[in-house]
Write a protein that holds these residues in place. Structure first.
Motif, short mmCIF file in Angstrom:
data_model
loop_
_atom_site.label_atom_id
_atom_site.label_comp_id
_atom_site.label_asym_id
_atom_site.label_seq_id
_atom_site.Cartn_x
_atom_site.Cartn_y
_atom_site.Cartn_z
N VAL A 112 -6.47 8.87 -11.22
CA VAL A 112 -6.08 7.80 -10.29
C VAL A 112 -7.13 6.70 -10.22
O VAL A 112 -6.82 5.50 -10.31
N GLU A 113 -8.40 7.11 -10.12
CA GLU A 113 -9.48 6.15 -9.83
C GLU A 113 -9.56 5.04 -10.89
O GLU A 113 -9.77 3.87 -10.56
N GLU A 114 -9.33 5.40 -12.15
CA GLU A 114 -9.46 4.41 -13.22
C GLU A 114 -8.38 3.32 -13.14
O GLU A 114 -8.48 2.28 -13.78
N LEU A 115 -7.33 3.56 -12.34
CA LEU A 115 -6.23 2.57 -12.24
C LEU A 115 -6.38 1.64 -11.03
O LEU A 115 -5.59 0.72 -10.84
N ILE A 116 -7.40 1.90 -10.22
CA ILE A 116 -7.56 1.10 -8.98
C ILE A 116 -8.17 -0.27 -9.31
O ILE A 116 -9.15 -0.36 -10.04
N THR A 117 -7.53 -1.32 -8.79
CA THR A 117 -8.06 -2.69 -8.94
C THR A 117 -8.18 -3.29 -7.54
O THR A 117 -7.82 -2.64 -6.54
N GLU A 118 -8.60 -4.56 -7.47
CA GLU A 118 -8.71 -5.18 -6.14
C GLU A 118 -7.33 -5.42 -5.53
O GLU A 118 -7.21 -5.67 -4.33
N ARG A 119 -6.27 -5.29 -6.36
CA ARG A 119 -4.91 -5.48 -5.82
C ARG A 119 -4.28 -4.18 -5.31
O ARG A 119 -3.24 -4.20 -4.67
N THR A 120 -4.91 -3.06 -5.64
CA THR A 120 -4.33 -1.76 -5.23
C THR A 120 -4.36 -1.64 -3.71
O THR A 120 -5.41 -1.84 -3.09
N LYS A 121 -3.21 -1.27 -3.13
CA LYS A 121 -3.15 -1.13 -1.67
C LYS A 121 -2.75 0.29 -1.25
O LYS A 121 -3.02 0.70 -0.14
N ALA A 122 -2.06 0.98 -2.15
CA ALA A 122 -1.54 2.30 -1.72
C ALA A 122 -1.35 3.22 -2.93
O ALA A 122 -1.31 2.77 -4.08
N ILE A 123 -1.23 4.50 -2.62
CA ILE A 123 -0.95 5.53 -3.63
C ILE A 123 0.25 6.32 -3.10
O ILE A 123 0.29 6.64 -1.91
N ILE A 124 1.18 6.64 -4.01
CA ILE A 124 2.31 7.50 -3.60
C ILE A 124 2.26 8.79 -4.41
O ILE A 124 2.76 8.85 -5.55
N PRO A 125 1.64 9.85 -3.87
CA PRO A 125 1.72 11.15 -4.55
C PRO A 125 3.12 11.72 -4.34
O PRO A 125 3.66 11.64 -3.23
N VAL A 126 3.71 12.26 -5.40
CA VAL A 126 5.06 12.83 -5.28
C VAL A 126 4.95 14.35 -5.44
O VAL A 126 4.47 14.84 -6.46
N HIS A 127 5.38 15.07 -4.42
CA HIS A 127 5.30 16.55 -4.45
C HIS A 127 6.57 17.07 -5.15
O HIS A 127 7.53 17.51 -4.50
N LEU A 128 6.54 17.00 -6.47
CA LEU A 128 7.75 17.21 -7.26
C LEU A 128 8.22 18.66 -7.30
O LEU A 128 7.42 19.58 -7.49
#
Ligand SMILES: Cc1ncc(COP(=O)(O)O)c(C=O)c1O
Length: 384
Positions: A112-128
């Motif tokens: 996850v961390e490598e995808l974070i930019t200054e535009r990132t506001k939220a994360i949606i984990p899906v409990h599949l």
């Protein structure tokens, strides 16, 4: 036909719905709406619960409540039902796709961390499929970058996660907001329905306000609307069904766990069939029992689905990756190595609460049957 996952309606559903019809309380105001929210909140152990027309609306409302909007980025797995992703677009933000892990088949928190930019506001984990994302390290990342976490717990009602301090928490309550679905195939159903939950009372109030057209009633009884709102409300009739279904939830989960244990026993020794794994800090609810079909099984995943169908057994391939679908092909993503493999191998097997032991044996016999066919055809070949 053995269906994939059909509802179990054998409790107080008729009685409670009849009461709504008899008393004319059929629409979006009524005692069952309040009761369903209250009982769900108590079950899940959250501070607020807001009922919605479906799970998609609950996820959209979560994004709207937290103020996610145009120009923002939201990190979400690619292997999920598209309703985890479309709400991000509805609010004008962009999904950024993250890979899954090879054993749990849910969001790989390490990527996850490598995808974070200054535009990132939220994360949606899906409990599949009833399993859970590794929430404790995910919340640490969210805290470090000041991001919101919206748990898509639509498929994992009742699943639990143990934090390092030893306490267990229900899926949906570890992030900032959680979303659930009561679609016909879900653990409990209202035909169509959803719920937003949060431990932040202000967000709960804001979500309720937005979901009801931001309606305020004036002293003279008129309506006043301070901002643009939405109608995500659930009618009393459906909420009545939800209350009846929720009364049975422990029993439903127990059945799903028994079914999974039997499937595991019967499929364990079949070459090429990979069983679901469960981390020791997660109580999986086995909403849909899943297997992976590896090459050494000797029959492709799709051929096995067809073979099951020919024997009157309904199954379904895992969700196709959303990053390969036309609306999302150009979106940012991390490495999709695991996603690309797992989506091609996974199958959901029949998982209704009402499934019988004999039906599970029929399904497993059919999967096992191919191994005998394969061996016999080899033996015959050797003899000739
Ligand atoms: C992972 C996932 N997210 C979101 C949803 C959306 O729920 P609904 O169909 O109630 O809108 C579903 C279920 O359908 C789902 O499986």
């Amino acid at each position: 036909m053995i269906p994939l996952c059909v509802p179990e309606i054998s409790g107080n559903e008729w009685r409670y719905i009849k009461e709504c019809l008899d008393t004319n309380w059929v629409s979006s105001v009524g005692s069952y709406v309040d009761l369903f929210e209250e009982k769900f909140r108590a079950y899940i152990q959250s501070k607020a619960a807001v009922v919605t027309m479906n799970g998609t609306a609950a996820i959209t409302l979560a994004l709207q409540t937290l103020g996610i909007s145009r120009g923002d980025e939201v990190i979400v797995p690619s292997m999920t039902f598209i309703a985890s992703v479309n709400p991000i677009k509805y609010v004008g933000a962009e999904p950024v796709f993250v890979d899954i892990t090879p054993d749990t088949w849910v969001m790989d928190v390490n990527k996850v961390e490598e995808l974070i930019t200054e535009r990132t506001k939220a994360i949606i984990p899906v409990h599949l499929y009833g399993n859970m994302v590794d929430m404790e390290p995910l919340m640490q990342i969210a805290q470090k970058y000041r991001l919101y976490v919206i748990e898509d717990a639509t498929e994992a009602l009742g699943a639990e996660y143990r934090l390092k301090d030893g306490t267990w928490h229900k899926a949906g309550t570890l992030g900032h907001v959680g979303a659930f679905s009561f679609n016909g195939n879900k653990l409990i159903t209202t035909g169509a329905g959803g719920m937003l939950i949060t431990n932040n009372k202000e967000w709960g109030e804001r979500a309720k306000y937005l979901s009801n057209q931001t309606k305020t009633i004036l002293a003279n009884g008129g309506f006043y609307h301070e901002e643009v709102g939405y109608n995500y409300r659930m009618p009393n009739i459906l909420a009545a069904m939800g209350v009846a279904q929720l009364e049975r939830i422990d029993e439903y989960i127990e059945k799903k766990l028994q079914h999974a244990a039997l499937y595991n026993n019967l499929l364990r020794d079949i070459q090429g069939i990979q069983l679901p794994t469960q981390k020791e800090n997660v109580k999986h609810v086995q909403w849909l029992y899943c297997i992976l079909v590896n090459e050494s099984y000797g029959l492709s995943r799709d051929a096995l689905i067809q073979k099951l169908k020919d024997h009157g057994i309904m199954s379904r391939p895992f969700f196709e990756s959303i990053h390969t679908m036309p609306p999302y092909i150009g979106n940012k993503k991390g490495s999709m190595d695991v996603t690309n493999q797992i989506t091609k191998k996974g199958i959901n097997l029949p998982s209704s609460v009402g499934l019988t032991v004999d039906e599970i044996k029929i399904v497993c016999k059919c999967i096992q049957g191919w191994v005998y066919e394969k061996e016999n055809s080899c033996n015959n070949g050797n003899k000739s």
